[in-house]
Scaffold this motif. Structure first.
Motif, PDB file in Angstrom:
ATOM      1  N   SER A  74      -9.274  13.259   6.259  1.00 53.76           N
ATOM      2  CA  SER A  74      -9.253  13.317   7.431  1.00 53.76           C
ATOM      3  C   SER A  74      -9.457  11.750   7.765  1.00 53.76           C
ATOM      4  CB  SER A  74     -11.028  13.044   7.348  1.00 53.76           C
ATOM      5  OG  SER A  74     -11.903  12.460   6.890  1.00 53.76           O
ATOM      6  N   GLN A  75      -8.790  10.670   7.782  1.00 55.32           N
ATOM      7  CA  GLN A  75      -8.940   9.152   8.085  1.00 55.32           C
ATOM      8  C   GLN A  75      -7.371   9.334   7.475  1.00 55.32           C
ATOM      9  OE1 GLN A  75     -11.599   6.229   7.426  1.00 55.32           O
ATOM     10  NE2 GLN A  75     -13.081   7.897   6.678  1.00 55.32           N
ATOM     11  N   GLU A  76      -7.116   9.165   6.130  1.00 53.50           N
ATOM     12  CA  GLU A  76      -5.707   8.681   5.769  1.00 53.50           C
ATOM     13  C   GLU A  76      -5.516   9.673   4.445  1.00 53.50           C
ATOM     14  OE1 GLU A  76      -3.640   4.560   4.085  1.00 53.50           O
ATOM     15  OE2 GLU A  76      -5.276   3.986   4.833  1.00 53.50           O
ATOM     16  N   ASN A  77      -4.002   9.603   4.960  1.00 50.85           N
ATOM     17  CA  ASN A  77      -3.327  10.606   3.462  1.00 50.85           C
ATOM     18  C   ASN A  77      -3.604   9.569   2.319  1.00 50.85           C
ATOM     19  OD1 ASN A  77      -2.732  12.705   5.065  1.00 50.85           O
ATOM     20  ND2 ASN A  77      -1.158  12.439   5.720  1.00 50.85           N
ATOM     21  N   GLY A  78      -4.482  10.048   1.351  1.00 51.10           N
ATOM     22  CA  GLY A  78      -4.043   9.230  -0.244  1.00 51.10           C
ATOM     23  C   GLY A  78      -3.497   9.176  -1.102  1.00 51.10           C
ATOM     24  N   LYS A  79      -2.896   8.692  -2.208  1.00 56.19           N
ATOM     25  CA  LYS A  79      -1.701   8.887  -3.363  1.00 56.19           C
ATOM     26  C   LYS A  79      -2.877   9.788  -4.103  1.00 56.19           C
ATOM     27  CE  LYS A  79       1.263   8.477  -5.986  1.00 56.19           C
ATOM     28  NZ  LYS A  79       2.187   8.835  -6.342  1.00 56.19           N
ATOM     29  N   PHE A  80      -1.791  10.766  -4.833  1.00 55.64           N
ATOM     30  CA  PHE A  80      -2.152  11.331  -5.802  1.00 55.64           C
ATOM     31  C   PHE A  80      -2.456  10.533  -7.084  1.00 55.64           C
ATOM     32  CE2 PHE A  80      -1.748  14.230  -9.676  1.00 55.64           C
ATOM     33  CZ  PHE A  80      -2.645  14.756  -9.588  1.00 55.64           C
ATOM     34  N   ALA A 113       0.629  -1.528  -0.331  1.00 59.79           N
ATOM     35  CA  ALA A 113      -0.135   0.847   0.404  1.00 59.79           C
ATOM     36  C   ALA A 113       0.950   1.674  -0.057  1.00 59.79           C
ATOM     37  CB  ALA A 113      -0.943   0.080   1.099  1.00 59.79           C
ATOM     38  N   TRP A 114       0.007   2.295  -0.682  1.00 58.56           N
ATOM     39  CA  TRP A 114       0.831   3.600  -0.453  1.00 58.56           C
ATOM     40  C   TRP A 114       1.147   3.914   0.919  1.00 58.56           C
ATOM     41  CZ3 TRP A 114       3.516   5.495  -4.551  1.00 58.56           C
ATOM     42  CH2 TRP A 114       3.740   4.559  -5.957  1.00 58.56           C
ATOM     43  N   PRO A 115       1.954   4.723   1.444  1.00 58.56           N
ATOM     44  CA  PRO A 115       3.553   5.262   0.607  1.00 58.56           C
ATOM     45  C   PRO A 115       4.129   4.634   0.454  1.00 58.56           C
ATOM     46  CG  PRO A 115       2.780   6.604   2.844  1.00 58.56           C
ATOM     47  CD  PRO A 115       1.917   5.231   2.894  1.00 58.56           C
ATOM     48  N   SER A 116       3.755   3.645   1.581  1.00 63.43           N
ATOM     49  CA  SER A 116       5.531   2.297   1.277  1.00 63.43           C
ATOM     50  C   SER A 116       5.347   1.393   0.340  1.00 63.43           C
ATOM     51  CB  SER A 116       5.668   1.298   1.951  1.00 63.43           C
ATOM     52  OG  SER A 116       4.200   0.538   2.056  1.00 63.43           O
ATOM     53  N   ARG A 117       4.737   2.144  -1.074  1.00 58.93           N
ATOM     54  CA  ARG A 117       4.890   1.306  -2.266  1.00 58.93           C
ATOM     55  C   ARG A 117       5.094   1.826  -3.681  1.00 58.93           C
ATOM     56  NH1 ARG A 117       3.442  -4.242  -4.765  1.00 58.93           N
ATOM     57  NH2 ARG A 117       2.797  -2.907  -6.206  1.00 58.93           N
ATOM     58  N   LYS A 118       5.747   2.703  -3.115  1.00 64.37           N
ATOM     59  CA  LYS A 118       6.974   4.133  -3.242  1.00 64.37           C
ATOM     60  C   LYS A 118       8.130   2.957  -3.632  1.00 64.37           C
ATOM     61  CE  LYS A 118       8.451   6.708   0.763  1.00 64.37           C
ATOM     62  NZ  LYS A 118       9.061   7.771   1.478  1.00 64.37           N
ATOM     63  N   HIS A 119       8.963   2.336  -2.824  1.00 62.39           N
ATOM     64  CA  HIS A 119      10.222   2.105  -2.369  1.00 62.39           C
ATOM     65  C   HIS A 119       9.496   1.501  -4.072  1.00 62.39           C
ATOM     66  CE1 HIS A 119      11.044   3.450   1.253  1.00 62.39           C
ATOM     67  NE2 HIS A 119       9.854   2.889   1.919  1.00 62.39           N
TER      68      HIS A 119
END
Length: 387
Positions: free
Chosen positions: A119-125, A47-53
């Motif tokens: 409000s619950q979790e930062n989303g991936k643009f 899942a993002w943001p760890s998916r950036k790896h």
């Protein structure tokens, strides 16, 4: 240099005009070890943001990029969005991809994020769109970059165009559909360059139409919409069917659309050139003449709630604010006459309001994130004759 002494000594390194390219030590990693490392990263960072790896692995060098692209599965199989091409690929079959849309009224922009509301979790643009009003229509330019909304940009992915009343919309893709350019008349074997080559050059391929039913009686009630997906054949809804899935996001041209130059014949008397379909390669011609009907989606009819005195749909907790913009799309009964009731009731796209200028968007196979976002944008547009 003639005025200088002939005994002058030059630095030998300055004579070498070709740059020295050093091979990265990471590129020499054994293939078996490299594959195992990337496979572990891909499995752990789901899942993002760890998916950036995972994306970082593809940016190391060409060998890492090829292995990463091979191991990262499409959203249809994995349910994950990793690279930009995933935004044009169909979603998962057994689950939905949950997103949300943020609207900015001052700039007429819309941003699509992956994940739960902020409000619950930062989303991936994922995508951005901007509304441009014209004299007789309205355009929504869709881009990968929220700071660049130009159609000439490499981040341009498509657009949505409406008529003056806001009752009919057309979705244009920057890439040709996988089953060939769309024919406006299936019985015709002559394609004008305005339909094919000019449109390919501009990066605008007609892939879907959205129509809202006119409210001729003026009664208050939910909207009725129908979406015809020309880029998705009806056979994709079968258990053995497969929706078109691009493998890369690239700029369009006649060559990438597999139209040979010899197939375009210009005419000084006509306003557009004519394509000789006999000169097209087999894959392209078979796509043009395919008899498979397009997939048609319709909004699920809401039921009237006597106690609440309003129209209701089961959004499974994903929608919390009543709005005329809320809708659920299912395959039309005419498209699936022999399917089971569960298949007909399966929601392929749902959109609804959860707060001021915040909306949820959940989609699944055979729709892509780009197609779902464009359909939802049509709900934002003012509909003078539908309400």
């Amino acid at each position: 240099m003639r005025g200088r002494s002939s005994g002058m000594v030059l630095d030998e390194s300055q004579l070498n005009s070709e740059p020295v390219v050093e091979q990265s030590c990471w590129a020499n990693m054994p293939p078996e070890l490299l594959r195992d490392v990337i496979q572990r990263v891909e499995a752990s960072e789901s899942a993002w943001p760890s998916r950036k790896h995972v994306v970082a692995c593809a940016a190391v060098c060409s060998s890492w990029r090829e292995v990463t692209k091979e191991l990262v599965r499409a959203p249809e199989q994995s349910g994950r969005l990793t690279f930009p091409v995933a935004l044009k690929q169909p979603g998962p079959r057994e689950d939905t991809v949950q997103c949300f849309i943020k609207r900015d009224r001052t700039t007429s922009t819309y941003q699509l994020f992956l994940g739960l509301p902020p409000s619950q979790e930062n989303g991936k643009f994922l995508l951005a769109a901007q509304k441009f009003r014209r004299a007789t229509s309205t355009d929504y330019i869709i881009s990968l970059n929220q700071e660049d909304m130009s159609r000439g940009s490499s981040t341009y992915v498509g657009k949505l165009r409406s008529n003056f009343l806001g009752t009919k919309f057309t979705i244009y893709d920057s890439q040709p559909p996988q089953n060939g350019p769309v024919l406006s008349n299936r019985s015709s074997r002559r394609l004008t360059s305005k339909q094919l080559s000019y449109r390919a050059h501009a990066g605008s391929f007609n892939v879907a139409h959205i129509a809202y039913e006119l409210n001729v009686l003026g009664t208050r009630g939910p909207r009725r919409m129908q979406c015809t997906l020309h880029g998705i054949p009806l056979s994709t809804m079968e258990s053995v069917g497969s929706a078109p899935s691009p493998t890369e996001v690239t700029a369009d041209s006649l060559e990438r659309a597999h139209v040979p130059h010899s197939g375009v014949m210009s005419s000084s008397r006509s306003k557009a050139a004519v394509v000789d379909i006999s000169t097209l390669d087999y894959d392209f011609a078979s796509g043009l003449l395919a008899k498979d009907e397009p997939l048609v989606l319709k909004n699920k009819a809401p039921r009237w709630h006597e106690q609440l005195q309003c129209w209701c749909l089961n959004f499974r907790g994903r929608v919390t604010v009543a709005s005329v913009k809320n809708f659920q799309l299912v395959a039309s009964m005419e498209s699936l006459p022999t399917s089971s009731q569960s298949d007909r009731d399966k929601v392929l796209l749902q959109f609804g309001k959860i707060g001021k200028d915040i909306f949820t968007m959940d989609y699944r196979y055979p729709l892509s994130a780009f197609q779902a976002f464009a359909i939802c944008l049509s709900s934002f547009d003012t509909k003078l004759a539908c309400e």
